[in-house]
Design an enzyme around this catalytic site. Structure first.
Site, mmCIF file in Angstrom:
data_model
loop_
_atom_site.group_PDB
_atom_site.id
_atom_site.type_symbol
_atom_site.label_atom_id
_atom_site.label_comp_id
_atom_site.label_asym_id
_atom_site.label_seq_id
_atom_site.Cartn_x
_atom_site.Cartn_y
_atom_site.Cartn_z
ATOM 1 N N ASP A 49 -0.120 6.176 2.573
ATOM 2 C CA ASP A 49 -1.004 7.092 1.558
ATOM 3 C C ASP A 49 -2.034 8.191 2.783
ATOM 4 O O ASP A 49 -2.635 7.214 3.241
ATOM 5 C CB ASP A 49 -1.453 6.993 0.534
ATOM 6 N N LEU A 50 -1.850 9.581 3.133
ATOM 7 C CA LEU A 50 -2.917 9.728 3.692
ATOM 8 C C LEU A 50 -4.175 9.606 3.391
ATOM 9 O O LEU A 50 -4.573 10.309 1.969
ATOM 10 C CB LEU A 50 -2.427 11.826 3.994
ATOM 11 N N ASP A 98 0.616 13.247 -1.596
ATOM 12 C CA ASP A 98 0.493 13.188 0.270
ATOM 13 C C ASP A 98 1.178 11.272 -0.217
ATOM 14 O O ASP A 98 0.298 10.979 1.141
ATOM 15 C CB ASP A 98 -0.266 12.937 0.683
#
Length: 806
Positions: free
Chosen positions: A370-371, A413
């Site tokens: 996950d960003l 994301d």
């Protein structure tokens, strides 16, 4: 024209051509063709030669300014126009020398090249077409041409064919003009129907130019077939207008927006019904002919060609439909934004991999990432930038994988990678993916450094009942653990993570990133910080630590600073939130430790031995590689581990307590001292003292500041000092700014003090000077203070120490 720019010169040419053409047409229509000047202007043969020369030159200039297939197309058009010019010149010569039978001749062979070259150019300029689609266009043109040939034969040409049995070459040439023109016009209409923005005008002008020529060609063939006079000047208007439109097409072709890639095109009804109408007309025309008339002419042969072309065209349509269905099916399994797999295909392949694991015993691993703070990008730079960033992230992840690995976007994301094979391969791929984020992404002209939180789960051999959903859930839990710790790297799943709170709990929310000025400014600052770390631009200063009983320097604390080229010297609180937030703490720690130990070597070269303390972000203490890295750094410099103290920042929770204890025990076994930093600023200070084996406790500046004026605060500090003494811990007071606080702490048994009362942070060079003076004098009075009569007093004046150092 040497003094004019290309667009200006072309505009001038167009203006002259249009003027001459308009005057000539008016004179022709009005019948005013007497006189020498009018003869030059209105002689259509001369005007046609002039226009064809201009058209050939315009096409050649456009080809010169173009690239790729567009250049090839205009080169081919210019060749066709040059041959058309040659045909016009031959026709003019035939007339001047009084040639009795100028039709058919070499001039016709030259004229007939232009439709062929125009058809090729239209196919080259068409966008978003595969080879199959272009072949279908050619077949459509052939079908329309054959159909109109049958219609024309039934209406006119059969009489001409039967009337001149000895001169059937004359008929064949006559038929060639409308047949080829019909084919080109069909291709032109279909290409225009599929044209994209920036292409349509040029393609329309080319098609209309061919239409003008086709009208005159058809009229010429009709007049010839019906034995009427073909020398009328009205017949030439179509050719002249067609050439003028070719000039206009060449001029607009300079801005032709060609796209090489094959792209999906909108559904065009024209491409469906256009070939069928001419075939229907041809079928009706055949019914007007008798069987004998049909057999005597070329209709059977044309019909066979037409049937083969129509059959081939339908086969191609079936083939294209099959490809289209396959493409639609594939797109249903792909993320429309990034082009990687979506959640559906990932779950399907994960289920298949788990089935293969059960049957063949292969190892299956899932990496979920996950960003970090992707919302900051969307909120500050806009969703289009965020979308482009996600596409770049997907490409970078895919570039790290092996053949057979699967990457998918699960949503937002969040990405997932399926890795099959040995466990060490999965770890190698995972670390490769993480390292791929070391370089910033260039989006919308800005460098964006985005870090992922990465969790890795491996299906162990001793878990035969583990399901695909369970494996994916484990990777997700590991990812959330990585997000909480903010330490970067790959976080493998372990059973302790199952005991943690739900990832959605507010307990683990890191809250919004404190942004100064704007989110975009923060992102730019983050990119600059990453560059500063990579290029070793961060510096260290050292604040001395004093024995409160002797006033002797007993060590120093390394403090990081960032000499920003535009914002000046930045203190830690101005950039460490970014470091923690974006997983850069590991890089900062490596830089600080190695720089500090290098300075210890310099001090030792000067004959000085000074213990040094470095700060560690609390969650970093769960990294099992940390003791080995510290041991290697110390051994490579031949520095005793006892000279190094690791200070754990206490303002956040320690995660993975069992692993942290393991790391701390290894550090202490290696001889490194452990201190709890900023004691009193967090939530779990007493539990740290109870659960962790440490060597010293550092009291936070805000914890001791109220002592002179607040009896309750003094009582709490006294209790902590007594507790530390009971546990055998060294106590260090930070942020001492006056003599009264220092004196009170000494009387209560605090061992060490530091703060601006004693000394501000010093550069390595300045620290060496001070230490040498202390060594030579036998005291530390060069720093401005000493202990006299049991209390601290200023040696030189009552001016605060920070002023004395200046």
């Amino acid at each position: 024209m040497t003094g004019l720019r290309a667009p200006q010169s072309m505009a001038l040419v167009v203006g002259l051509v249009a003027s001459v053409l308009l005057i000539g047409v008016l004179l022709i229509v009005g019948g005013w063709s007497s006189g020498p000047l009018a003869s030059v202007v209105t002689n259509t043969d001369n005007v046609m030669i002039e226009l064809s020369v201009v058209a050939a030159v315009a096409a050649a200039l456009t080809a010169r300014s173009a690239r790729g297939r567009v250049r090839v197309a205009w080169v081919i058009v210019s060749i066709g126009l040059v041959l058309f010019t040659l045909g016009a010149v031959l026709w003019r010569i035939y007339k001047l020398i009084g040639y009795k039978h100028p039709y058919p001749s070499l001039a016709d062979a030259a004229y007939l090249v232009l439709p062929i070259t125009t058809a090729i150019a239209l196919l080259l300029l068409s966008a978003g077409l595969s080879r199959t689609s272009r072949t279908r266009l050619i077949l459509d043109g052939l079908i329309v041409a054959g159909s109109f040939t049958i219609v024309g034969w039934a209406l006119v040409l059969d009489e001409l064919w039967n009337s001149v049995p000895k001169d059937r070459m004359h008929v064949a040439v006559s038929v060639s003009y409308p047949v080829m023109d019909a084919a080109v016009l069909t291709i032109g209409v279909l290409v225009v129907a599929r044209a994209q923005r920036g292409q349509r005008l040029t393609l329309i002008l080319l098609t209309l130019g061919m239409l003008g020529i086709a009208i005159s060609d058809g009229a010429f063939v009709y007049l010839t077939a019906t034995h009427q006079r073909t020398s009328t000047q009205l017949l030439d208007i179509g050719w002249l207008v067609g050439l003028a439109l070719f000039i206009a097409a060449a001029i607009t072709g300079r801005g032709f927006a060609h796209r090489e890639t094959v792209a999906a095109q909108p559904f065009s009804l024209t491409s469906v019904w256009l070939p069928f109408i001419p075939v229907l007309l041809a079928s009706l025309a055949i019914f007007t002919e008798s069987p004998a008339e049909i057999k005597s002419g070329p209709i059977p042969m044309i019909g066979v060609v037409l049937l083969l072309a129509f059959g081939g065209r339908q086969l191609l349509v079936m083939f294209e439909n099959r490809i289209l269905l396959a493409t639609v099916a594939e797109q249903a399994l792909r993320d429309p934004l990034t082009g990687v797999g979506n959640r559906i295909v990932f779950r399907d392949r994960l289920n298949h991999a788990m089935e293969m694991r059960e049957r063949d015993g292969i190892s299956v691993s899932v990496l979920v990432m996950d960003l970090d703070d992707f919302k900051v990008v969307n909120d500050t730079l806009g969703h289009p930038v965020g979308d482009e960033l996600l596409s770049l992230v997907a490409d970078r992840i895919a570039a790290c994988l092996r053949a057979g690995d699967t990457v998918a976007r699960l949503g937002g994301d969040e990405f997932a990678v399926l890795i099959e094979g040995r466990v060490d391969n999965s770890q190698l791929v995972a670390h490769r993916v993480v390292e791929a984020f070391d370089e910033p992404f260039i989006v919308d002209g800005q460098d964006l450094l985005i870090r992922p939180s990465v969790g890795l789960a491996v299906a162990e051999p001793d878990e035969p009942d583990l399901t695909a959903a369970d494996l994916l859930k484990r990777a997700d839990i590991a990812m959330y653990s990585a997000k909480r710790s903010r330490t970067g790297g790959v976080h493998p799943f372990n059973s302790e993570m199952l005991l943690a709170e739900s990832p959605d709990s507010e307990l683990f929310s890191t809250g919004p990133l404190p942004v100064s000025r704007s989110g975009a400014s923060t992102i730019r600052l983050l990119g600059e910080l990453r560059q500063a770390i990579d290029q070793f631009e961060l510096t260290l200063v050292y604040q001395p630590k004093f024995d409160l009983n002797t006033a002797a320097i007993v060590g120093v604390e390394a403090l990081v600073r960032w000499p920003h080229p535009k914002r000046g010297l930045l203190a830690p609180d101005e950039f460490l939130p970014l470091v923690r937030r974006y997983g850069l703490m590991g890089s900062i720690t490596d830089l600080v430790v190695n720089t500090a130990l290098d300075d210890v070597l310099r001090w030792r070269a000067e004959g000085l031995t000074v213990p040094i303390a470095v700060n560690m972000f609390a969650p970093s203490m769960a990294d099992l590689r940390l003791p080995g890295k510290f041991a290697k750094s110390l051994a490579s410099r031949n520095i005793s581990p006892s000279q190094l103290t690791v200070e754990i920042t206490e303002d956040l929770f320690l995660d993975n307590m069992d692993r942290t204890k393991t790391v701390l025990n290894q550090l202490q076994d290696n001889g490194i001292r452990i201190a709890i930093d900023d004691f009193g600023s967090g939530y779990s200070a007493l539990s740290y003292m109870r659960d962790l084996i440490v060597d010293e406790v550092k009291l936070d500046r805000n914890f001791i500041a109220p002592i002179p004026a607040d009896r309750r605060a003094a009582a709490v500090v006294r209790a902590v000092l007594n507790l530390a003494d009971e546990l055998g811990l060294t106590t260090v007071a930070e942020g001492i700014e006056n003599a009264g606080t220092a004196d009170w702490l000494r009387q209560q048994g605090c061992h060490i003090g530091q703060g601006y009362y004693f000394s501000p942070p010093l550069t390595s060079k300045k620290l060496i000077e001070i230490l040498k003076k202390c060594e030579n004098d036998g005291t530390c009075q060069t720093l401005g203070c000493s202990i006299r009569g049991g209390t601290f007093r200023w040696v030189d004046s009552d001016v605060p120490q920070i002023e004395l150092m200046r």
